[in-house]
Design a protein around this motif. Structure first.
Motif, mmCIF file in Angstrom:
data_model
loop_
_atom_site.group_PDB
_atom_site.id
_atom_site.type_symbol
_atom_site.label_atom_id
_atom_site.label_comp_id
_atom_site.label_asym_id
_atom_site.label_seq_id
_atom_site.Cartn_x
_atom_site.Cartn_y
_atom_site.Cartn_z
ATOM 1 N N GLN A 277 76.054 7.981 36.483
ATOM 2 C CA GLN A 277 76.656 8.294 35.181
ATOM 3 C C GLN A 277 77.904 9.159 35.336
ATOM 4 N N VAL A 278 77.876 10.080 36.298
ATOM 5 C CA VAL A 278 79.074 10.899 36.538
ATOM 6 C C VAL A 278 80.213 9.995 37.038
ATOM 7 N N ALA A 279 79.875 9.064 37.942
ATOM 8 C CA ALA A 279 80.912 8.152 38.463
ATOM 9 C C ALA A 279 81.535 7.348 37.317
ATOM 10 N N LEU A 280 80.725 6.910 36.368
ATOM 11 C CA LEU A 280 81.249 6.125 35.241
ATOM 12 C C LEU A 280 82.021 7.012 34.262
ATOM 13 N N ALA A 281 81.512 8.223 34.027
ATOM 14 C CA ALA A 281 82.211 9.146 33.111
ATOM 15 C C ALA A 281 83.578 9.528 33.686
ATOM 16 N N TRP A 282 83.671 9.621 35.010
ATOM 17 C CA TRP A 282 84.965 9.900 35.652
ATOM 18 C C TRP A 282 85.940 8.759 35.367
ATOM 19 N N VAL A 283 85.462 7.515 35.467
ATOM 20 C CA VAL A 283 86.331 6.366 35.165
ATOM 21 C C VAL A 283 86.770 6.424 33.698
ATOM 22 N N LEU A 284 85.813 6.694 32.810
ATOM 23 C CA LEU A 284 86.142 6.766 31.375
ATOM 24 C C LEU A 284 87.190 7.840 31.098
ATOM 25 N N ALA A 285 87.152 8.906 31.879
ATOM 26 C CA ALA A 285 88.076 10.030 31.655
ATOM 27 C C ALA A 285 89.500 9.721 32.120
ATOM 28 N N GLN A 286 89.705 8.573 32.754
ATOM 29 C CA GLN A 286 91.052 8.259 33.263
ATOM 30 C C GLN A 286 91.985 7.736 32.176
ATOM 31 N N GLY A 287 91.481 7.541 30.968
ATOM 32 C CA GLY A 287 92.364 7.131 29.867
ATOM 33 C C GLY A 287 91.591 6.410 28.794
ATOM 34 N N PRO A 288 92.087 6.473 27.555
ATOM 35 C CA PRO A 288 91.363 5.830 26.447
ATOM 36 C C PRO A 288 91.423 4.309 26.494
ATOM 37 N N HIS A 289 92.254 3.753 27.381
ATOM 38 C CA HIS A 289 92.363 2.293 27.494
ATOM 39 C C HIS A 289 91.528 1.766 28.660
ATOM 40 N N VAL A 290 90.732 2.639 29.299
ATOM 41 C CA VAL A 290 89.988 2.251 30.506
ATOM 42 C C VAL A 290 88.531 1.933 30.154
ATOM 43 N N ILE A 291 88.063 0.776 30.604
ATOM 44 C CA ILE A 291 86.682 0.345 30.337
ATOM 45 C C ILE A 291 86.009 0.076 31.680
ATOM 46 N N PRO A 292 85.078 0.906 32.111
ATOM 47 C CA PRO A 292 84.342 0.561 33.332
ATOM 48 C C PRO A 292 83.405 -0.619 33.082
ATOM 49 N N VAL A 293 83.321 -1.505 34.078
ATOM 50 C CA VAL A 293 82.374 -2.634 33.954
ATOM 51 C C VAL A 293 81.377 -2.591 35.113
ATOM 52 N N ALA A 306 74.995 2.426 30.352
ATOM 53 C CA ALA A 306 75.487 2.534 28.976
ATOM 54 C C ALA A 306 75.454 3.993 28.529
ATOM 55 N N GLY A 307 74.452 4.716 29.001
ATOM 56 C CA GLY A 307 74.307 6.135 28.630
ATOM 57 C C GLY A 307 75.471 6.999 29.105
ATOM 58 N N ALA A 308 76.204 6.518 30.098
ATOM 59 C CA ALA A 308 77.344 7.294 30.615
ATOM 60 C C ALA A 308 78.444 7.450 29.569
ATOM 61 N N ALA A 309 78.451 6.569 28.564
ATOM 62 C CA ALA A 309 79.499 6.663 27.533
ATOM 63 C C ALA A 309 79.406 7.976 26.771
ATOM 64 N N ALA A 310 78.215 8.563 26.754
ATOM 65 C CA ALA A 310 78.025 9.815 25.996
ATOM 66 C C ALA A 310 78.283 11.045 26.860
ATOM 67 N N LEU A 311 78.543 10.856 28.137
ATOM 68 C CA LEU A 311 78.726 12.005 29.037
ATOM 69 C C LEU A 311 80.205 12.391 29.072
ATOM 70 N N ARG A 312 80.505 13.610 28.667
ATOM 71 C CA ARG A 312 81.899 14.090 28.681
ATOM 72 C C ARG A 312 82.073 15.059 29.832
ATOM 73 N N LEU A 313 82.926 14.731 30.778
ATOM 74 C CA LEU A 313 83.158 15.631 31.899
ATOM 75 C C LEU A 313 84.182 16.697 31.488
ATOM 76 N N SER A 314 83.926 17.929 31.906
ATOM 77 C CA SER A 314 84.847 19.032 31.604
ATOM 78 C C SER A 314 86.006 19.001 32.600
ATOM 79 N N ALA A 315 87.017 19.831 32.325
ATOM 80 C CA ALA A 315 88.144 19.945 33.267
ATOM 81 C C ALA A 315 87.626 20.393 34.632
ATOM 82 N N GLU A 316 86.630 21.282 34.595
ATOM 83 C CA GLU A 316 86.058 21.771 35.869
ATOM 84 C C GLU A 316 85.377 20.618 36.626
#
Ligand SMILES: NC(=O)c1ccc[n+]([C@@H]2O[C@H](COP(=O)([O-])OP(=O)(O)OC[C@H]3O[C@@H](n4cnc5c(N)ncnc54)[C@H](OP(=O)(O)O)[C@@H]3O)[C@@H](O)[C@H]2O)c1
Length: 332
Positions: A277-293, A306-316
């Motif tokens: 989920q962290v790996a997917l949340a990192w991909v999601l954080a690369q831009g609002p136009h990015v969709i991990p598959v 699918a649950g990774a969509a709800a995980l928000r990674l902090s700047a840290e």
């Protein structure tokens, strides 16, 4: 699940897609799971995923047939992406970008998918024997004919030299610039993950600047980034990882610090959060136009991803991931 919009036509999709490839291709046939794969697709749709990524080549053809069984029942819940341009031959996989072939292949995909329109039709590989504008022109005609809603371009196959960094996607960007003059590109699909971040240097910003969606293929590093694989476990000969330089026992062991880092970040977000989920949340954080598959054939992974969509990674968190050691094991 959060929705994200991609492409000139503002296509809305769930933030995390589902890669259907492992259900019928690339990972060992002995590990394919038949009906459970169908349940994995339903589980993903139930969780808010909409983008189902398939290709006529996966199987070949059986992956589209499987996705078609789901679409027959719940077409309105799904955004289907399939691909054209690669054929599985006796010995090799060959490209075919001839316009007549592309049009016939689209009709065949529509039949297998049991639908009258493909949401995103992607060029799997440009055919070196056919000017890419001709192939893309044929695909554009399919949009005008109402068989396809939008066009996508796969930027894979740059594996030799993948670690040479900034120049990896130069040729792809030149091709994209050419096809853009024929018909708008709505999405680009390329590898992007914590251990393969090369697309961040030029390809992803190129897409972002033009409002083009970015479908991140192999966002879990072919399973490595989930931390569920054991170095030395071995892969069947028909599993792509049996030939992948990062999946030798030695390289898998050497790359364990990446997993340890993802696990550290996951732990900060709660005991049920996983490295995947962290790996997917990192991909999601690369831009609002990015969709991990992320690809999976298992219900439990489809739910977790699918649950990774709800995980928000902090700047840290993002800094911690950025500072992880670069992956060892290259194609060249
Ligand atoms: N355009 C192109 O040329 C191209 C090329 C490659 C891939 N793609 C697309 O990208 C998608 C993703 O790539 P991929 O499937 O090769 O690689 P991936 O998503 O990085 O990893 C898939 C592997 O990870 C495992 N997995 C998935 N979720 C997991 C979880 N939460 N925990 C533990 N293991 C998990 C899967 O196991 P199970 O199989 O056992 O579920 C599978 O072995 C493909 O399905 C395909 O749609 C496109």
């Amino acid at each position: 699940m959060e929705r994200r919009t991609i492409g000139a036509g503002a296509l809305a999709v769930g933030a995390v897609g589902l890669g259907c490839m492992p259900m019928s291709w690339a990972y060992s046939a002995s590990r394919q799971r038949g009906e459970e794969s169908l349940r994995a697709v339903h589980t993903a749709l139930d969780a808010g995923t909409t983008l189902l990524d398939t290709a006529d080549m996966y199987g070949p053809f059986t992956n589209e047939l499987l996705v078609g069984r789901v679409l027959k029942e719940r077409r309105a819940d799904a955004f289907v992406s399939t691909k054209v341009g690669l054929l599985v031959g006796e010995q090799h996989i060959v490209a075919n970008g001839r316009p007549g072939y592309v049009k016939r292949a689209c009709d065949a995909s529509l039949r297998r998918l049991q639908t009258d329109v493909i949401d995103l039709y992607q060029l799997h590989r440009a055919d070196p024997e056919v000017p890419v504008e001709e192939t893309w022109g044929a695909m554009a005609e399919l949009v005008r004919a109402g068989k396809v809603r939008a066009l996508g371009f796969c930027a894979m196959g740059a594996r030799g030299g993948r670690r040479s960094g900034a120049h990896l996607y130069d040729a792809t960007i030149r091709q994209l610039t050419r096809v853009q003059q024929v018909f708008p590109v709505s999405a680009v699909e390329a590898e992007l993950s914590v251990w393969s971040p090369e697309a961040l240097e030029s390809l992803l910003p190129w897409c972002e600047a033009r409002g083009i969606g970015f479908l991140a293929a192999m966002p879990l590093g072919n399973g490595f980034l989930t931390g569920t694989l054991t170095p030395g476990e071995g892969f069947e000969p028909d599993d792509l990882r049996a030939r992948h330089p990062r999946f030798t026992a030695e390289m898998m062991a050497a790359n364990q610090p990446i997993i340890a880092g993802l696990r550290r970040t996951a732990t900060r977000h709660g005991e049920h959060v996983t490295p995947a989920q962290v790996a997917l949340a990192w991909v999601l954080a690369q831009g609002p136009h990015v969709i991990p598959v992320p690809g999976t054939k298992q219900e439990r992974w489809a739910r977790e991803n699918a649950g990774a969509a709800a995980l928000r990674l902090s700047a840290e968190d993002l800094t911690e991931v950025k500072e992880l050691p670069a992956a060892l094991g290259s194609w060249d």
